[in-house]
Design an enzyme around this catalytic site. Structure first.
Site, PDB file in Angstrom:
ATOM      1  N   SER A  64      35.095  20.098  21.438  1.00  0.00           N
ATOM      2  CA  SER A  64      34.014  20.698  20.656  1.00  0.00           C
ATOM      3  C   SER A  64      32.623  20.251  21.102  1.00  0.00           C
ATOM      4  O   SER A  64      32.253  20.438  22.252  1.00  0.00           O
ATOM      5  CB  SER A  64      34.278  20.377  19.190  1.00  0.00           C
ATOM      6  N   GLU A 370      29.817  24.170   6.274  1.00  0.00           N
ATOM      7  CA  GLU A 370      29.245  22.838   6.356  1.00  0.00           C
ATOM      8  C   GLU A 370      27.798  23.011   6.804  1.00  0.00           C
ATOM      9  O   GLU A 370      27.476  23.967   7.516  1.00  0.00           O
ATOM     10  CB  GLU A 370      30.003  21.988   7.380  1.00  0.00           C
TER      11      GLU A 370
HETATM   12  C1  16G Z   1      34.939  17.640  12.947  1.00  0.00           C
HETATM   13  C2  16G Z   1      35.164  18.757  11.969  1.00  0.00           C
HETATM   14  C3  16G Z   1      33.861  19.187  11.347  1.00  0.00           C
HETATM   15  C4  16G Z   1      33.177  18.006  10.707  1.00  0.00           C
HETATM   16  C5  16G Z   1      33.044  16.870  11.685  1.00  0.00           C
HETATM   17  C6  16G Z   1      32.577  15.620  10.970  1.00  0.00           C
HETATM   18  C7  16G Z   1      36.791  20.560  12.082  1.00  0.00           C
HETATM   19  C8  16G Z   1      37.335  21.695  12.885  1.00  0.00           C
HETATM   20  N1  16G Z   1      35.773  19.898  12.635  1.00  0.00           N
HETATM   21  O1  16G Z   1      34.166  18.072  14.022  1.00  0.00           O
HETATM   22  O2  16G Z   1      34.132  20.156  10.391  1.00  0.00           O
HETATM   23  O3  16G Z   1      31.912  18.355  10.225  1.00  0.00           O
HETATM   24  O4  16G Z   1      34.296  16.592  12.277  1.00  0.00           O
HETATM   25  O5  16G Z   1      32.517  14.574  11.851  1.00  0.00           O
HETATM   26  O6  16G Z   1      37.263  20.255  11.009  1.00  0.00           O
HETATM   27  P1  16G Z   1      32.326  13.080  11.344  1.00  0.00           P
HETATM   28  O7  16G Z   1      33.518  12.742  10.500  1.00  0.00           O
HETATM   29  O8  16G Z   1      32.208  12.283  12.586  1.00  0.00           O
HETATM   30  O9  16G Z   1      31.070  13.072  10.541  1.00  0.00           O
HETATM   31 MG    MG Z   2      33.400  22.957  17.469  1.00  0.00          MG
END
Ligand code: 16G
Ligand code: MG
Length: 542
Positions: A64, A370
């Site tokens: 991603s 989000e």
């Molecule tokens: C991942 C999640 C995203 C979330 C992010 C938070 C999916 C497909 N992707 O990229 O939605 O905002 O994690 O990251 O669920 P963090 O826990 O490092 O803040």
């Molecule tokens: Mg992505």
């Protein structure tokens, strides 16, 4: 199933001893060098899941918005949804098993989940544009074949496109054709149908500039552009011809730095947007006549979409329930606007698409986003059938509204958010309502906010409740945050361990940027003190 063959083959994808990785918020993610064994094993697991569900399962190789040298993998369940939580645990177990324990772990999963070894298995695979992705997806295929599974390798795809393919294959063609052409046709047809309803003055040339984060989004938009060239002109930037993936560009960079990406030519008041590295996130922005940058994030996208859907429902006269799902990162102004002005119920869940998605399924129409630009609108199957029937039966204004709603359902054709779908829906709504990007931005004014990261020895010492808005442990942390928040106006702050990085995230908002910055700094200091901070103390962010 020949477990001995699995062991033999596994030796070619040996796990570095002692390396333990966890299936996190969005699958496994780390430096690409450490992922070969994970890929092989996720190929194995996908076969088991496919046998158990008697359906096609997807495996997506991507990290991603992470830097180019990282990679990752996630499994996609039969309806195009994220992998079920109990299987996330199996994934972590299998990924952590030492070589000699692998057959035992596989057998245990099969017993627990009552997997019939004789059942056929089919797995579809996609990957992003990272240099490491091709080889890693071969390791997935190796895992699939050694367990006797059949597969189709789609090669380069966005994450949402693979979700689409999985769902198509499991719904007997009802949903669309499981090809890139099928995807492009479905979306572009719905977009053209929808924008037909716009009273086009003829002089307005609708165009949008897209920063593709030097990723897969660029390739896929290029393939798709000619399908809707009449209604919308799309200009691509950071298309991967030079420049590194996600480096100083992409949705994550723009949202977290609150500034434009490098490599895009922005003229004042032009509509621009950024995708992330696998094209499942989108944020919009523009620069005004004074050169000020304005970010339009997932919250404002959710507001635009949910108000439009509500208008259409009112026009049709159907009382379907509509709800908006956000996370703690949603700007306080957005929540207030949705609840007080639009009178739409708003719910807050933990971070991560699967949590929002799950909640959104409780409504006839669930819009979830989000703040970082990850989201979509979900329509229950019953609602889809009903709307499509109404679109044929109703006439005049009601019929027009029902047709628009039917097209929107087809555009949001994903079981998870899709930057391309989102962009087309947004562009259509702006055209239909005759809104400029400034007018959209002016729906409400964001409260100034700041996000910071704190390094701690073990981020698991922080546990949270109330959709991550309150810290339960370590003792005293929440009380300290409460005391700090009290010092500022319209203020709010929370902390949570990241699900994707080895850090603690801090969020603060307040009535001025200076206050938000100060509050975020003070909160990061108490995290450092009470949650075992390591390295340098967090520096002031103002
Ligand atoms: C991942 C999640 C995203 C979330 C992010 C938070 C999916 C497909 N992707 O990229 O939605 O905002 O994690 O990251 O669920 P963090 O826990 O490092 O803040
Ligand atoms: Mg992505």
């Amino acid at each position: 199933m020949d477990l001995e063959a699995v062991s033999k083959r596994s030796a070619f994808h040996a796990k570095p001893q002692g390396l333990i990785l966890q299936y996190g918020t969005a699958g496994f993610r780390t430096n690409a060098q450490h992922l070969d064994h994970i890929m092989f094993r996720m190929g194995l697991l996908a076969v088991l899941r496919s046998k158990q569900t008697r359906s096609t399962i997807g495996v997506m190789v991507t990290a991603s918005h992470n830097p180019e040298e990282d990679n990752g993998v996630k499994l996609i369940d039969p309806l195009g949804e994220m992998l079920a939580p109990s299987w996330e645990e199996h994934a972590t177990c299998l990924a952590s098993a030492e070589e000699q324990d692998m057959p035992g772990v596989l057998t245990a999963i099969m017993e627990k989940e009552a997997v019939d070894p004789q059942q056929a298995a089919f797995v579809v695979i996609g990957r992003d544009t990272r240099p490491s992705s091709e080889k890693l997806s071969q390791s997935v295929i190796d895992g699939v074949t050694v367990l006797g599974g059949q597969f189709h390798d789609y090669g380069l795809l966005t994450t949402p496109q693979l979700h689409y393919m999985v769902y198509c294959r499991n719904s007997g063609g009802r949903y669309g054709k499981a090809t890139i052409e099928g995807y492009c046709q479905k979306l572009s047809k719905a977009f053209v149908e929808l924008t037909k309803q716009a009273s086009c003055s003829g002089d307005e040339n609708r165009s949008v500039k897209v920063d593709c984060a030097n990723g897969i989004g660029a390739l896929k938009l290029k393939e798709m552009k000619h399908y809707f060239s009449q209604g919308l002109s799309v200009q691509l930037f950071n298309d991967g011809t030079d420049g590194r993936l996600n480096h100083l560009c992409g949705a994550d960079f723009v949202k977290s730095h609150q500034k434009p990406p490098q490599g895009i030519e922005m003229k004042s008041d032009e509509r621009c947007c950024s995708f992330d590295g696998d094209a499942d996130r989108i944020v919009y922005y523009y620069s005004d006549a004074d050169g000020h940058f304005h970010l339009i994030d997932g919250d404002k996208i959710a507001t635009l979409i949910s108000s439009f859907l509500k208008e259409l429902l009112l026009e049709i006269g159907e009382s379907l329930n509509i709800g908006v799902v956000q996370t703690a990162y949603a700007n306080g102004s957005s929540t207030r606007y949705l609840e007080d002005v639009m009178k739409v119920p708003v719910y807050c869940t933990k971070t991560g698409v699967k949590h929002l998605h799950h909640k959104a399924q409780e409504f006839d129409i669930g819009v979830y986003f989000e703040a970082n630009g990850h989201g979509t609108a979900l329509f229950s199957e019953a609602v889809e059938v009903k709307i499509k029937r109404l679109a044929q039966e109703l006439e005049d204004e009601k019929g027009k509204a029902a047709k628009m709603l039917a097209s929107i359902i087809d555009l949001f054709n994903q079981a998870a958010g899709d930057a391309i779908s989102d962009m087309l829906v947004i562009e259509a709504i702006l055209a239909l309502k005759g809104l400029t990007v400034q007018q959209w931005d002016a729906i409400y004014v964001d409260l100034p906010n700041r996000q910071l990261k704190v390094k701690v020895a073990d981020r698991r010492v922080i546990s949270t409740t109330d959709a991550e808005r309150q810290a339960l442990t370590p003792p005293g942390l929440q009380e300290a945050i409460n005391d700090l928040v009290k010092k500022y106006k319209l203020a709010r702050a929370f902390v949570r361990p990241s699900g994707t990085e080895d850090i603690v995230r801090v969020y603060a908002e307040a009535d001025s940027q200076e206050s938000a910055d100060r509050l975020a700094y003070e909160v990061s200091l108490v995290v450092f003190q009470l949650a075992g901070g390591i390295g340098e103390k967090p520096p002031p962010s103002f």
